[in-house]
Design an enzyme around this catalytic site. Structure first.
Site, short mmCIF file in Angstrom:
data_model
loop_
_atom_site.label_atom_id
_atom_site.label_comp_id
_atom_site.label_asym_id
_atom_site.label_seq_id
_atom_site.Cartn_x
_atom_site.Cartn_y
_atom_site.Cartn_z
N CYS A 49 0.85 -1.21 0.00
CA CYS A 49 0.00 0.00 0.00
C CYS A 49 0.88 1.25 0.00
O CYS A 49 1.52 1.56 -0.99
CB CYS A 49 -0.96 -0.04 1.18
SG CYS A 49 -2.31 1.16 1.02
N HIS A 63 -3.69 -5.38 1.11
CA HIS A 63 -2.90 -5.72 2.29
C HIS A 63 -2.89 -7.23 2.57
O HIS A 63 -3.80 -7.74 3.23
CB HIS A 63 -3.50 -5.02 3.52
CG HIS A 63 -3.27 -3.55 3.53
ND1 HIS A 63 -2.24 -2.95 4.23
CD2 HIS A 63 -3.92 -2.54 2.92
CE1 HIS A 63 -2.28 -1.66 4.05
NE2 HIS A 63 -3.28 -1.36 3.26
N GLU A 74 -1.18 -8.81 4.74
CA GLU A 74 -1.09 -9.08 6.19
C GLU A 74 -2.46 -9.05 6.86
O GLU A 74 -2.64 -9.59 7.94
CB GLU A 74 -0.12 -8.10 6.87
CG GLU A 74 -0.65 -6.70 7.14
CD GLU A 74 -0.64 -5.79 5.93
OE1 GLU A 74 -0.44 -6.28 4.80
OE2 GLU A 74 -0.86 -4.57 6.10
#
Lengths: 228, 80
Positions: free
Chosen positions: A85, A198, A200
């Protein structure tokens, strides 16, 4: 594997990505952007957030943070470097990845799960995935609309530099999400990669999807220098 | 010395703010609007005596930080 997770003023995803890297066997260390020493780092993550308040342009000021000279040296030496990002935006501003980000088409901040298809596995971010895999990962950005002039875009696609592409439910490339179909790219060597959604935040079933794991597993495998 | 740096979007690069604003103007009845593009002005004050040196420095600032050559162009104007 020592992984430097760089913390800029305004970064806000460093703990999330460190948590997932730790669960995959890596040893993440948070490194403040004023530090100049990344000796011994096997990999580097530029996490998401709003570095330096996104002032001027997203990533424009972060790219001159003291730590970035070391990031650039590592990138040139072949160390795996990923930007997520805002980290992706910083890598483009730094010239470590081609292109730039502009506002989403429709001028909306997008915060939802999107589908991305793996287009190339020739990178530190996608080596453990298969071409054609469709991953469900959250997107969380306003300036996520990747742009590049026509000739350079053709060259990027030609060399397999596009890693991930937004697709719709039927698997067709989808530019209606934010204006581009490009969700992730790599440099020519494949050791520097950026991804807009994202991974994660899609690394545990509890979070509604663990599709992002394969991307971070690819990064960890690259740091460990495992054969592809 | 004060300079005005004007940053504009390069031709052919998406300008979502401009496209959206042009659409809004046409919705208001201004059908003659064929395009809108956004830029930004940055005022830079310099403590330098030599004008040529000052212009050179401001251009360098634009190339290094103030503008992104991938998507933007810039002009530099001496105001005072």
């Amino acid at each position: 594997m020592r992984t430097a997770v760089i913390v800029f003023p305004g970064s806000n995803c460093e703990h999330d990505v460190a948590h997932v890297l730790r669960s995959l066997g890596a040893e993440p260390e948070l490194v403040f952007h004023r530090d100049r020493d990344l000796t011994g780092a096997d990999g580097i993550v530029l996490p998401g957030g709003f570095a330096h308040g996104d002032y001027l342009r997203t990533g424009a000021i972060a790219r001159f943070s003291p730590v970035m000279a070391e990031v650039e040296r590592h990138a040139a030496a072949g160390t795996p470097v990923i930007g997520i990002c805002n980290g992706f935006q910083i890598l483009t501003e730094a010239g470590l990845l081609p292109g730039a980000m502009v506002a989403n088409r429709g001028l909306r901040f997008i915060c939802r799960h999107v589908l991305v298809r793996v287009e190339s596995t020739d990178s530190v971010l996608t080596r453990n995935a298969d071409v054609g895999d469709v991953l469900r990962i959250p997107l969380n950005s306003y300036q996520g609309n990747f742009v590049l002039d026509t000739d350079r875009l053709a060259a990027l696609e030609e060399r397999g530099g596009v890693l991930l592409r937004y697709v719709d439910e039927k698997g067709h490339p989808d530019h209606t999400i934010n204006g581009t179909t490009i969700a992730g790219i790599a440099n020519a060597a494949g050791n520097v990669a950026g991804v807009m959604p994202h991974p994660e935040r899609a690394s545990e079933r509890l979070l509604g999807s663990s599709d992002g794991l394969v991307l971070l597993e690819s990064f960890v495998a690259s740091m460990a220098k495992l054969p592809a | 010395m004060r300079f005005r740096v004007r940053i504009t979007r390069r031709d052919g690069i998406a300008d979502p703010e401009g496209t959206t604003t042009a659409h809004a103007l046409r919705e208001l009845g201004y059908q003659e609007v064929t395009g809108v593009s956004f830029g930004r002005d940055i005022l830079v004050d310099l403590d330098v005596d030599d004008e040529t040196e000052a212009i050179g420095k401001v251009v360098e600032m634009c190339e290094r930080l103030l503008a992104n050559p991938v998507i933007e162009e810039f002009t530099v104007e001496l105001l005072s």
